[in-house]
Scaffold this motif. Structure first.
Motif, PDB file in Angstrom:
ATOM      1  N   GLY A 186      33.583 -28.343 -22.737  1.00  0.00           N
ATOM      2  CA  GLY A 186      32.277 -28.950 -22.484  1.00  0.00           C
ATOM      3  C   GLY A 186      31.413 -28.179 -21.513  1.00  0.00           C
ATOM      4  N   LEU A 187      31.809 -26.921 -21.236  1.00  0.00           N
ATOM      5  CA  LEU A 187      31.035 -26.078 -20.329  1.00  0.00           C
ATOM      6  C   LEU A 187      29.975 -25.271 -21.072  1.00  0.00           C
ATOM      7  CD1 LEU A 187      34.165 -24.767 -18.421  1.00  0.00           C
ATOM      8  CD2 LEU A 187      32.467 -26.346 -17.466  1.00  0.00           C
ATOM      9  N   TYR A 188      30.096 -25.210 -22.359  1.00  0.00           N
ATOM     10  CA  TYR A 188      29.203 -24.431 -23.225  1.00  0.00           C
ATOM     11  C   TYR A 188      28.941 -25.270 -24.469  1.00  0.00           C
ATOM     12  CZ  TYR A 188      28.168 -20.814 -26.789  1.00  0.00           C
ATOM     13  OH  TYR A 188      27.612 -20.091 -27.817  1.00  0.00           O
ATOM     14  N   LYS A 189      27.658 -25.448 -24.805  1.00  0.00           N
ATOM     15  CA  LYS A 189      27.286 -26.348 -25.892  1.00  0.00           C
ATOM     16  C   LYS A 189      26.461 -25.608 -26.936  1.00  0.00           C
ATOM     17  CE  LYS A 189      27.304 -30.149 -22.587  1.00  0.00           C
ATOM     18  NZ  LYS A 189      26.496 -31.133 -21.831  1.00  0.00           N
ATOM     19  N   PRO A 190      27.121 -24.779 -27.739  1.00  0.00           N
ATOM     20  CA  PRO A 190      26.378 -23.988 -28.734  1.00  0.00           C
ATOM     21  C   PRO A 190      25.624 -24.876 -29.712  1.00  0.00           C
ATOM     22  CG  PRO A 190      28.749 -23.947 -29.180  1.00  0.00           C
ATOM     23  CD  PRO A 190      28.581 -24.585 -27.846  1.00  0.00           C
ATOM     24  N   GLY A 191      24.356 -24.507 -29.964  1.00  0.00           N
ATOM     25  CA  GLY A 191      23.541 -25.263 -30.893  1.00  0.00           C
ATOM     26  C   GLY A 191      22.947 -26.525 -30.325  1.00  0.00           C
ATOM     27  N   GLU A 192      23.333 -26.869 -29.091  1.00  0.00           N
ATOM     28  CA  GLU A 192      22.808 -28.093 -28.475  1.00  0.00           C
ATOM     29  C   GLU A 192      21.868 -27.763 -27.329  1.00  0.00           C
ATOM     30  OE1 GLU A 192      24.476 -32.009 -26.028  1.00  0.00           O
ATOM     31  OE2 GLU A 192      25.851 -30.831 -27.265  1.00  0.00           O
ATOM     32  N   GLU A 268       7.391 -39.149 -10.676  1.00  0.00           N
ATOM     33  CA  GLU A 268       6.856 -37.790 -10.650  1.00  0.00           C
ATOM     34  C   GLU A 268       7.028 -37.048 -11.977  1.00  0.00           C
ATOM     35  OE1 GLU A 268       5.175 -36.940  -8.121  1.00  0.00           O
ATOM     36  OE2 GLU A 268       5.776 -38.571  -6.792  1.00  0.00           O
ATOM     37  N   LEU A 269       7.551 -37.727 -12.997  1.00  0.00           N
ATOM     38  CA  LEU A 269       7.813 -37.043 -14.268  1.00  0.00           C
ATOM     39  C   LEU A 269       6.549 -36.518 -14.933  1.00  0.00           C
ATOM     40  CD1 LEU A 269      10.640 -39.199 -15.897  1.00  0.00           C
ATOM     41  CD2 LEU A 269      10.790 -36.826 -15.135  1.00  0.00           C
ATOM     42  N   ALA A 270       5.406 -37.121 -14.628  1.00  0.00           N
ATOM     43  CA  ALA A 270       4.146 -36.642 -15.203  1.00  0.00           C
ATOM     44  C   ALA A 270       3.764 -35.263 -14.668  1.00  0.00           C
ATOM     45  CB  ALA A 270       3.027 -37.637 -14.919  1.00  0.00           C
ATOM     46  N   ARG A 271       4.457 -34.795 -13.640  1.00  0.00           N
ATOM     47  CA  ARG A 271       4.190 -33.471 -13.077  1.00  0.00           C
ATOM     48  C   ARG A 271       5.118 -32.400 -13.658  1.00  0.00           C
ATOM     49  NH1 ARG A 271       5.203 -34.385  -7.005  1.00  0.00           N
ATOM     50  NH2 ARG A 271       4.854 -32.123  -6.955  1.00  0.00           N
ATOM     51  N   LEU A 272       6.074 -32.789 -14.490  1.00  0.00           N
ATOM     52  CA  LEU A 272       7.083 -31.860 -14.995  1.00  0.00           C
ATOM     53  C   LEU A 272       6.497 -30.961 -16.076  1.00  0.00           C
ATOM     54  CD1 LEU A 272      10.100 -31.008 -14.978  1.00  0.00           C
ATOM     55  CD2 LEU A 272      10.476 -32.760 -16.748  1.00  0.00           C
ATOM     56  N   ALA A 273       6.624 -29.654 -15.890  1.00  0.00           N
ATOM     57  CA  ALA A 273       6.133 -28.681 -16.864  1.00  0.00           C
ATOM     58  C   ALA A 273       7.091 -28.599 -18.047  1.00  0.00           C
ATOM     59  CB  ALA A 273       5.976 -27.317 -16.217  1.00  0.00           C
ATOM     60  N   GLU A 274       6.528 -28.380 -19.234  1.00  0.00           N
ATOM     61  CA  GLU A 274       7.321 -28.312 -20.453  1.00  0.00           C
ATOM     62  C   GLU A 274       7.089 -26.978 -21.162  1.00  0.00           C
ATOM     63  OE1 GLU A 274       9.525 -30.396 -21.024  1.00  0.00           O
ATOM     64  OE2 GLU A 274       8.924 -32.235 -19.982  1.00  0.00           O
ATOM     65  N   PRO A 275       8.080 -26.513 -21.918  1.00  0.00           N
ATOM     66  CA  PRO A 275       7.920 -25.270 -22.677  1.00  0.00           C
ATOM     67  C   PRO A 275       7.134 -25.518 -23.961  1.00  0.00           C
ATOM     68  CG  PRO A 275      10.052 -26.202 -23.142  1.00  0.00           C
ATOM     69  CD  PRO A 275       9.411 -27.112 -22.111  1.00  0.00           C
ATOM     70  N   LEU A 276       6.777 -24.443 -24.635  1.00  0.00           N
ATOM     71  CA  LEU A 276       6.277 -24.567 -25.993  1.00  0.00           C
ATOM     72  C   LEU A 276       7.396 -25.135 -26.867  1.00  0.00           C
ATOM     73  CD1 LEU A 276       4.498 -21.096 -26.260  1.00  0.00           C
ATOM     74  CD2 LEU A 276       3.422 -23.313 -25.785  1.00  0.00           C
ATOM     75  N   ALA A 277       7.044 -25.825 -27.924  1.00  0.00           N
ATOM     76  CA  ALA A 277       8.061 -26.452 -28.767  1.00  0.00           C
ATOM     77  C   ALA A 277       9.032 -25.424 -29.348  1.00  0.00           C
ATOM     78  CB  ALA A 277       7.400 -27.242 -29.884  1.00  0.00           C
ATOM     79  N   GLY A 283      11.131 -18.136 -32.908  1.00  0.00           N
ATOM     80  CA  GLY A 283      10.923 -19.328 -33.712  1.00  0.00           C
ATOM     81  C   GLY A 283      11.952 -20.412 -33.453  1.00  0.00           C
ATOM     82  N   ALA A 284      12.887 -20.172 -32.542  1.00  0.00           N
ATOM     83  CA  ALA A 284      13.917 -21.158 -32.226  1.00  0.00           C
ATOM     84  C   ALA A 284      13.335 -22.292 -31.389  1.00  0.00           C
ATOM     85  CB  ALA A 284      15.071 -20.487 -31.469  1.00  0.00           C
ATOM     86  N   PRO A 414      11.699 -20.089 -21.904  1.00  0.00           N
ATOM     87  CA  PRO A 414      12.982 -19.437 -22.181  1.00  0.00           C
ATOM     88  C   PRO A 414      12.841 -18.532 -23.389  1.00  0.00           C
ATOM     89  CG  PRO A 414      12.986 -21.682 -22.999  1.00  0.00           C
ATOM     90  CD  PRO A 414      11.697 -21.513 -22.245  1.00  0.00           C
ATOM     91  N   GLY A 415      13.742 -17.598 -23.515  1.00  0.00           N
ATOM     92  CA  GLY A 415      13.684 -16.706 -24.666  1.00  0.00           C
ATOM     93  C   GLY A 415      13.727 -15.251 -24.258  1.00  0.00           C
ATOM     94  N   PRO A 416      13.722 -14.354 -25.225  1.00  0.00           N
ATOM     95  CA  PRO A 416      13.924 -12.926 -24.955  1.00  0.00           C
ATOM     96  C   PRO A 416      12.755 -12.234 -24.271  1.00  0.00           C
ATOM     97  CG  PRO A 416      13.447 -13.286 -27.283  1.00  0.00           C
ATOM     98  CD  PRO A 416      13.630 -14.638 -26.669  1.00  0.00           C
TER      99      PRO A 416
END
Length: 440
Positions: A186-192, A268-277, A283-284, A414-416
């Motif tokens: 449970g230390l690594y969750k591939p695909g999740e 304070e959740l309204a201040r949380l930044a989000e990534p692009l979908a 494209g992941a 996140p991403g390359p």
């Protein structure tokens, strides 16, 4: 697309009287600290192109020199899908920029005599007393097989701080036995979701990590790993406190980092930044950790959240030799130790720290930070002795004691493409230096 910049958010920030404004370092005109205001404008121009092109959601960038905030810019969106503009006090998941925080916590305990760097980790976590090492080899048909042998020496606290413990990350390692072991535990969750083992209790996490073989003999190779998570558990055992509580009491509260922690309060959740979908390069789907609830364990390697202003206060404290606004967190000698080369020629990296973080060689590793041993070699501007690290979701900082500069970049991307933006902000800040502190 209309660009969202810091000036356009000034009235909002002023009306809400956010803590980020109160916590920021004293402000100075760029020219007063040897920076060109005109050249600093290139930062916004370059990042706006990326944001307008749909490659980044937004960014908050802060640059300090001589202990003063000389440049701050807020560009783009906190949540592009909701058309919500980014604000200077937006909160970001900082992932591996948690590692310097827990490293400082460990060094505080060292200064108090509650741990020593050569201490075996098993002194605090008995599960680490008799570790196995997974050894790959080629059979006569060229197939890789694995055997296990006993670790030749104990993993030490210093190993955890410099990533020479022989641990790995399931997301990175090429050792199939270790990768599969991390996934089963449970230390690594591939695909999740990457870098998220926060559902395990501290005890479960320690047991899970210790039961999987090491990738290398302790102290022989540098490989980025779960070491900082284990270090967080050592801090808890040595201090008798939960990691979040220790950091709050000994680092966050003294430095007035009120928005830094391991979860975001509901209010304070309204201040949380989000990534692009989706990641623009691959494209992941972008899947970041859920920080709306208190985790089962405070991940010292990837679990914290912060703001640009909060983290800038932390980096300025380190640049000042462990002190900020009359509050001393560490001795200057301890900061110097952390920002020194702890690999030397004996410990070889699997992938060098500089290549992993910036896509360029020229860096070694200290105690919680990547360190530049020479002004040259690396393919980015900087100075001998600068130290830095970054986060999986796109955050980045560096500290340059020679030029008396520290900078923080916060984004959720996140991403390359991450190394590209780290190099970009670094070269744009240094080209704005018009009065260098180095001797002719």
């Amino acid at each position: 697309m209309k660009r969202i910049t810091a000036p356009s958010l000034f009235i909002i920030a002023l009306c809400t009287a956010t803590a980020a404004w109160a916590q920021a370092l004293p402000r100075a005109e760029p020219g007063k600290v040897g920076l060109s205001a005109e050249r600093l404008e290139r930062i916004e121009q370059a990042f706006s192109r990326e944001i307008d092109g749909g490659k980044l959601p937004g960014a908050v960038i802060m640059v300090a020199r001589d202990g003063q905030l000389a440049y701050t810019k807020t560009i783009g969106f906190r949540d592009k899908d909701a058309n919500a503009p980014l604000a200077e006090d937006s909160i970001f998941r900082i992932y591996s920029m948690t590692k310097p925080l827990v490293s400082v916590a460990a060094m505080i305990l060292m200064e108090e005599g509650r741990l020593q760097l050569p201490d075996p980790v098993s002194k605090y976590l008995p599960e680490f007393a008799k570790l196995q090492v997974s050894v790959p080899q080629l059979d006569p048909y060229g197939k890789v097989t694995y055997s296990t042998v006993l670790a030749e020496r104990p993993v030490t606290v210093q190993d955890l701080l410099r990533h020479t413990a022989g641990l790995g990350y399931g997301e990175i390692t090429q050792n199939v036995v270790v990768r599969d072991g991390y996934a089963k535990a449970g230390l690594y969750k591939p695909g999740e979701r990457d870098y998220d083992a926060r559902n395990l209790t501290p005890e479960e996490e320690v047991k899970a990590i210790a039961q999987v073989p090491l990738i290398h003999q302790p102290g022989t190779r540098w490989e980025y790993s779960l070491a900082s998570d284990v270090l967080g558990r050592v801090v808890e055992k040595a201090s008798g406190m939960r990691l979040a509580d220790f950091l709050k009491k000994r680092v966050f509260d003294p430095l007035k980092m009120k928005d830094t922690g391991f979860s975001v309060p509901q209010a304070e959740l309204a201040r949380l930044a989000e990534p692009l979908a989706k990641d623009p390069a691959t494209g992941a789907d972008n899947r970041l950790i859920d920080v709306s609830q208190v985790p089962a364990n405070d991940s010292g390697g990837a679990g914290a959240v912060s703001t640009a202003a909060d983290y800038l206060r932390f980096t300025q404290m380190l640049l000042n030799g462990g002190e900020l606004d009359g509050v001393r967190i560490l001795s200057p000698t301890t900061v110097k130790l952390m920002a020194s080369d702890h690999l030397g020629t004996r410990i070889q990296p699997v992938v060098s720290p500089g290549e992993q973080l910036l896509g360029t060689p020229g860096y070694t590793f200290g105690l919680g930070f990547m360190v530049r041993p020479e002004a040259g070699i690396a393919g980015v501007p900087g100075s001998k002795g600068e130290f830095m690290w970054a986060g999986y979701a796109g955050t980045f900082f560096w500290i340059d004691p020679v030029e008396d500069i520290t900078a923080v970049m916060m984004t959720q991307a996140p991403g390359p493409s991450r190394p590209y933006y780290r190099k970009l902000i670094k070269q744009l800040v240094y080209q704005a230096v018009v009065e260098s502190k180095t001797a002719d």
